[in-house]
Design an enzyme around this catalytic site. Structure first.
Site, short mmCIF file in Angstrom:
data_model
loop_
_atom_site.label_atom_id
_atom_site.label_comp_id
_atom_site.label_asym_id
_atom_site.label_seq_id
_atom_site.Cartn_x
_atom_site.Cartn_y
_atom_site.Cartn_z
CG ASP A 7 -1.91 1.18 1.22
OD1 ASP A 7 -2.40 1.54 0.13
OD2 ASP A 7 -2.20 1.74 2.28
CB SER A 8 0.16 4.77 -0.73
OG SER A 8 -0.99 4.91 0.08
CE1 TYR A 39 2.38 5.60 -3.67
CE2 TYR A 39 1.26 3.75 -4.72
CZ TYR A 39 2.39 4.30 -4.17
OH TYR A 39 3.54 3.54 -4.11
CB CYS A 70 -3.21 0.34 -2.57
SG CYS A 70 -3.27 2.04 -3.15
CD GLU A 172 0.06 6.87 5.61
OE1 GLU A 172 1.16 6.92 6.19
OE2 GLU A 172 -0.47 5.79 5.25
CB CYS A 206 -9.52 4.69 0.20
SG CYS A 206 -7.89 5.14 0.87
CB THR A 207 -6.89 -0.12 2.24
OG1 THR A 207 -5.75 0.61 1.74
CG2 THR A 207 -7.31 -1.15 1.22
CG HIS A 208 -5.02 5.15 4.07
ND1 HIS A 208 -4.46 4.57 2.97
CD2 HIS A 208 -3.99 5.70 4.78
CE1 HIS A 208 -3.14 4.75 3.00
NE2 HIS A 208 -2.83 5.42 4.09
N1 DGL Z 1 -4.95 3.15 0.72
C1 DGL Z 1 -4.94 3.46 -0.65
C2 DGL Z 1 -6.23 3.13 -1.36
O1 DGL Z 1 -6.84 2.14 -1.00
C3 DGL Z 1 -4.24 4.71 -1.10
C4 DGL Z 1 -4.55 5.98 -0.42
C5 DGL Z 1 -3.62 7.06 -0.97
O2 DGL Z 1 -2.42 6.84 -0.93
O3 DGL Z 1 -4.14 8.08 -1.45
O4 DGL Z 1 -6.64 3.77 -2.29
#
Ligand code: DGL
Length: 283
Positions: A7-8, A39, A70, A172, A206-208
């Site tokens: 992941d990012s 990202y 991600c 983050e 988005c996994t975040h």
């Molecule tokens: N966690 C990532 C996703 O699922 C990326 C979030 C990011 O870096 O902008 O999209």
């Protein structure tokens, strides 16, 4: 051999946890590209290049399969890498390897669920459209991957995507709970305004965002079903390994966490999601 999870940043930990629960004997290497996170607002070519570099790092470290944990990388880079880079790289490496994404398992989970909602109006049964709200990075939203892939399977599900340009960066950066909840609420309300009502179901695309899933639950009407991307990915990966015995996930139960950013402990928000201290080593 091992399973690489990419992941990012810290968002992929939400997927990592579900994969570890499902395949506890496997060896896992997690790579967070925190030097380049987020990202979500980057041009597509950069996302492809960064994702390829992350995969190479994980294959160098012994991964047989890399999971792009991600959505942004899965939406923008996966197909390109599978078609243009992986075949030659695999040949050069001289062993079977693969890169898998998390969007198709999520879409399969979303479209496999009962979608038909029926309401009584003036004694008649009225069919209502199933409205699915997807919260994601601007990159994923712009790719329209959820709209396109869901439409291929179910024309009776309406997908509305809400880009959240700040949220991954805020997670983050360990933003405060009030600030995060306000941002989440703002996006839920924006989506509601666009649809004209709340969505029937939601995907945290988005996994975040899974790290602040409780804030989404609080902002959406009580009981709104949320598609569980980490579990959907774990289901798919377990089946994948059954079909591909040539790809060895390891048996030592190893857990390694790497970052391209600053090594050391992860922030308080992440550790409270993780349930304890978590240190990343330099990639
Ligand atoms: N966690 C990532 C996703 O699922 C990326 C979030 C990011 O870096 O902008 O999209």
């Amino acid at each position: 051999m091992s399973i690489g999870v990419f992941d990012s940043g810290v968002g992929g930990l939400t997927v990592h946890r579900a994969l570890v629960n499902r395949l506890p004997q496997a060896d896992f290497i997690y790579l967070a590209d925190q030097a380049n996170a987020p990202y979500g607002g980057r041009p597509g070519e950069e996302i492809v290049d960064l994702t390829r570099a992350g995969c190479e790092r994980l294959f160098d470290a012994g991964a047989s399969v890399v999971i792009l944990a991600c959505n942004t990388a899965s939406a923008i880079a996966l197909r390109r890498l599978q078609q243009t880079w992986l075949p030659g790289y695999r040949k050069a490496l001289g062993r079977p390897v693969n890169v898998l994404g998390i969007i198709v398992p999520t879409i399969e989970a979303a479209t496999g669920l009962p979608w038909e909602h029926e309401a009584e109006r003036r004694g008649e049964k009225v069919e209502q459209l199933d409205v699915l709200g997807v919260f994601s990075t601007p990159g994923t939203t712009a790719s329209r991957v959820y709209e396109i892939e869901i439409d291929k399977r179910r024309q009776d599900v309406a997908v509305f995507s809400e880009p959240c340009p700040n949220l991954a960066r805020m997670i983050e950066a360990d933003a405060g709970a009030v600030e995060l909840a306000t941002e989440v609420e703002r996006h839920v309300q924006q989506l509601k305004t666009r649809i004209g009502r709340y969505p029937d179901r939601a995907i945290l695309g988005c996994t975040h965002y899974e790290i602040v899933a409780d804030m989404f639950r609080a902002a959406l009407p009580a009981g709104t079903p949320m598609i569980q991307q980490p579990q959907a990915t774990a289901d798919a990966l377990e089946l994948y390994f059954q079909r591909h015995p040539e790809l060895n996930p390891g048996t030592g139960g190893g857990r390694t966490f790497l970052t391209t950013g600053a090594p050391g402990p992860q922030n308080g928000l992440v550790e409270s999601f993780w349930g304890g201290p978590l240190r990343f080593e330099a990639a």
